[in-house]
Each structure stands twice: as structure tokens, then as C-alpha cells.
Design an enzyme around this catalytic site. Structure first.
Site, PDB file in Angstrom:
ATOM      1  N   TYR A  41      79.266   6.691  80.276  1.00 55.36           N
ATOM      2  CA  TYR A  41      80.234   7.599  80.889  1.00 55.36           C
ATOM      3  C   TYR A  41      81.398   6.865  81.553  1.00 55.36           C
ATOM      4  O   TYR A  41      82.525   7.340  81.549  1.00 55.36           O
ATOM      5  CB  TYR A  41      79.524   8.494  81.909  1.00 55.36           C
ATOM      6  CG  TYR A  41      78.801   9.669  81.278  1.00 55.36           C
ATOM      7  CD1 TYR A  41      79.456  10.503  80.376  1.00 55.36           C
ATOM      8  CD2 TYR A  41      77.475   9.961  81.589  1.00 55.36           C
ATOM      9  CE1 TYR A  41      78.817  11.588  79.797  1.00 55.36           C
ATOM     10  CE2 TYR A  41      76.819  11.053  81.016  1.00 55.36           C
ATOM     11  CZ  TYR A  41      77.498  11.860  80.124  1.00 55.36           C
ATOM     12  OH  TYR A  41      76.867  12.933  79.554  1.00 55.36           O
ATOM     13  N   TYR A  56      62.880  13.613  87.436  1.00 54.57           N
ATOM     14  CA  TYR A  56      64.271  13.323  87.772  1.00 54.57           C
ATOM     15  C   TYR A  56      64.681  13.913  89.125  1.00 54.57           C
ATOM     16  O   TYR A  56      64.631  13.233  90.145  1.00 54.57           O
ATOM     17  CB  TYR A  56      65.208  13.788  86.640  1.00 54.57           C
ATOM     18  CG  TYR A  56      66.513  13.041  86.678  1.00 54.57           C
ATOM     19  CD1 TYR A  56      66.673  11.861  85.966  1.00 54.57           C
ATOM     20  CD2 TYR A  56      67.575  13.471  87.467  1.00 54.57           C
ATOM     21  CE1 TYR A  56      67.861  11.136  86.033  1.00 54.57           C
ATOM     22  CE2 TYR A  56      68.761  12.761  87.542  1.00 54.57           C
ATOM     23  CZ  TYR A  56      68.896  11.595  86.820  1.00 54.57           C
ATOM     24  OH  TYR A  56      70.068  10.880  86.899  1.00 54.57           O
TER      25      TYR A  56
END
EC number: 1.3.1.9
Length: 397
Positions: free
Chosen positions: A52, A234
Site C-alpha cells: 500500500y 485480527y
């Protein structure tokens, strides 16, 4: 030399300079095809060499005409040892930026350190004066605290309970159950120290004190939220604790920048194959299913589509896509209820036998190898390549 992929677990220890260059070129071509947008002109990207962060640098430069400074920690090729993918990506970025007359400067060193922050500030002062956007996209397994010298290691663990979860052994190509013990309080704190928002805040404070943040400057840090399937490992685990720290610290950073008309936002991006995500035990299976479902729906996107869209739809748009917490959202296609429902329905049906049928593991593997410059169309992998590729305008710290 001829460079072939050598995969060990979730990392490929070789990288191909030509493949990485073609990869970067394809991302540049994509953002150009979307047309220019009215965005930032002087950009600092912390964690600029892969995934990213690289996409953020490419989009700012080639669609908004920005001068960019990139910070990363990569290894050059030497002798008959290939460099890292991030090194080759950055070399390619510099080459293409220079060809179009776009300023590009990079710092290779530990972004957590004071020395790298100071060096970066010096470069901005000397060459750009100020920056109007700071993108924070760092993924690292450990951090040496710049003030105390203490070394923190991050862990990927659930909090408060033992987790039994299906996963995919990408080497053996078999479905297996992962049993992950819960993190200790110390492991949680250490993960927050590495992956939380403290370093982002330190960067903004250092840049601000040095007077290199322009009036109206913005900053964004990337995060992932996910849905029910990924929450235990997560969002409700150690990584989530670090990401919640980002959500807390952004408020202080926003206040600091707002005083001069600026803004700070956490941006939520979709799950993708990156060097960071392939290390998360259940992610390869989740991603293989997600790819299958999203490609079928025609909504699949890679890093560059996500970040370019984030700039155009949110960061530099009068009507940003934002949630009630004030985060910018680019992950809404992944989290669409029908997409998540289909992934959830397939989750328990996947076996060793139907892996290639029910999931897009083929696409996952292809994306994984592409991260390192392999399996890229039009590249001759039998050809001799020089692993030593220089990066122009690079400062080594």
C-alpha cells in the site's frame, strides 16, 4: 545471473529486478489511465517500498504530479545475491519518476529511529521546503524505541482465549487447524509499541517542530478492520490492539494539524496479499476465498486500485467515504454483506481436494509471487539479469 523464486514459509527470499520494474510500471499505467486528480504536490511516504505504501507513492506522483520522499528499509543486490523486492520497486519508481521530471528522493534506514526522521526532515527542508501529505504505511516485526533503546517484538495472537481456526498451509497446500494460544499482557503491550500509533505521532511531531508541515497538511495511516471471520486473530487480537491505538492517537494528531487547517485520518483498506498479510495464519485461506467471491462479483481490487480510489474518493474529495469513528473507508466492497456471507458459507466446505475449485488459491499464489517480481507477464525469467540495481537520489542511514 538467472533469478528464480525461493519461497520459505510466507516469505520469498529472492526477488526479480525486471519483474518488480514491470509491476511498478503497470501500477503507474493504471493511475494514469484514471486521469489526473487535484491532490497533494509534496508527499512523504513512510514505508514506501511495497504494498500500500508503494501504491500511495505511485498514485501521488503519477496522478497528482507530486514530488515524493520515500522512507523504507530494504537491501540492495550484491554479487550474486538478489536485493529485496522493495529495493527493486523503489529503483523502478525513481527511474520512471525521473523520466517524467518528477522529483523523487528516498531514505533507506530504520523509520523508527530519530536519525532517519532527522535525515528525512533535512531532505524536505533542502529540496521541498514543506510537505502537504504524510502517508504512514509501516509494517515491521520489531521496533527499537528511539528514546529508551528498548526492543519490542510484535506477535500475532488472540487476546483472552485460545483460538482454534482453520487455515491453509501454503507450502504443502493443505487445510489445517491452527491452535494459537492467547497473548500475555506483555505481548499485547509490545505489539502496540511496534504497530500502534506512537511512531506515527512521533513523525508528525518531529515534522511539525521542524516546520516542514505545510498549512493544511494531511496525514493518513493505513489499517484493516475485516469482518467476523478475521476478528478473533485480527481486530480482537494483538494486532487489533495496536490498530485501536492508532484510532486513539489519530485524535491527538488531528487536533495538532487542525490548528493549521490540516487533518489526520486512519484509512481502512481491504485485505490483500502483501508480505505482511501472508504471515497471518488464517489470511491465505480467507484471501483465497475472498478473491474467488469478489472476482466473480467483479469487485476485486489490488493495492493500486484501493489507494488510488482512497485519494480520489476520500482524501482529496469534499465528500469522503467515512464511518462514524471518522475513519476513511476503502474496504466497503470487501465488507459487502453478500460477499462476506458467501465467504463464510464456503469457509468450512474447503478441503485439500477441492481447494482449487472452491477458492482462488491459484490467484493468491500468483499475487504472492508477483510481490517479488515473479510470474509477471512479458518477463523472460531465463534471461540473465544484474541483481545490482542502483537507486538514484538515495540516502543511506
Amino acid at each position: 545471473m538467472v533469478i528464480k523464486p525461493r519461497v520459505r514459509g510466507f516469505i520469498c527470499v529472492t526477488a526479480h529486478p525486471t519483474g518488480c520494474e514491470v509491476n511498478v510500471k503497470q501500477q503507474i499505467d493504471y493511475v494514469k489511465a484514471q486521469g489526473p486528480f487535484h491532490g497533494p504536490k509534496r508527499v512523504l511516504v513512510i514505508g514506501a517500498s511495497t504494498g500500500y505504501g508503494l501504491a500511495a507513492r505511485i498514485s501521488a506522483a503519477f496522478a497528482s504530479g507530486a514530488a515524493t520522499v520515500g522512507v523504507f528499509l530494504e537491501r540492495p543486490g550484491e554479487g550474486n545475491k538478489p536485493g529485496t523486492a522493495g529495493w527493486y520497486n523503489s529503483a523502478a519508481f525513481h527511474k520512471f519518476a525521473e523520466a517524467e521530471g518528477l522529483y523523487a528522493s528516498s531514505v533507506n534506514g530504520d523509520a523508527f529511529s530519530d536519525a532517519v526522521k532527522q535525515q528525512t526532515i533535512d531532505i524536505i527542508k533542502r529540496d521541498l521546503g514543506q510537505v502537504d501529505l504524510v502517508v504512514y504505511s509501516l509494517a515491521a516485526p520489531r521496533r527499537t524505541h528511539p528514546k529508551t533503546g528498548q526492543v519490542y517484538n510484535s506477535t500475532l495472537k488472540p487476546i483472552g482465549k485460545t483460538l482454534r481456526q482453520r487455515g491453509l498451509d501454503t507450502d504443502k497446500e493443505v487445510i489445517k487447524e491452527n491452535v494459537i494460544e492467547p497473548a500475555t499482557e506483555e505481548e499485547i503491550a509490545n505489539t502496540v509499541a511496534v504497530m500502534g500509533g506512537e511512531d506515527w505521532q512521533m513523525w508528525i511531531e518531529a515534522l511539525d517542530q521542524a516546520g516542514v508541515l505545510a498549512d493544511g497538511a494531511k496525514t493518513t495511516a493505513f489499517t484493516y478492520l475485516g469482518e467476523k471471520i478475521t476478528h478473533d486473530i485480527y481486530w480482537n487480537g494483538t494486532i487489533g490492539a495496536a490498530k485501536k491505538d492508532l484510532d486513539q492517537r489519530v485524535l491527538k494528531i488531528r487536533e495538532q494539524l487542525a490548528a493549521r487547517g490540516g487533518d489526520a485520518r486512519v484509512a481502512v483498506l481491504k485485505a490483500l496479499v502483501t508480505q505482511a498479510s501472508s504471515a497471518i495464519p488464517m489470511m491465505p485461506l480467507y484471501l483465497s476465498l475472498l478473491f474467488k467471491v469478489m472476482k466473480k462479483a467483479g469487485t476485486h481490487e489490488g493495492c493500486i486500485e484501493q489507494v488510488d480510489g482512497l485519494y480520489r474518493d476520500s482524501l482529496y474529495n469534499d465528500h469522503p467515504i467515512m464511518d462514524e469513528e471518522g475513519r476513511l473507508r476503502a474496504d466497503y466492497k470487501e465488507l459487502a454483506p453478500d460477499i462476506q456471507a458467501e465467504v463464510a458459507a464456503l469457509w468450512d466446505q474447503v478441503t485439500d481436494e477441492n481447494l482449487y475449485e472452491l477458492t482462488d488459491f491459484k490467484g493468491y499464489k500468483s499475487d504472492f509471487l508477483r510481490l517479488f517480481g515473479f510470474g509477471v507477464e512479458g518477463v523472460d525469467y531465463e534471461a540473465d539479469v544484474n541483481p545490482e540495481v542502483p537507486i538514484r537520489n538515495l540516502t543511506q542511514v
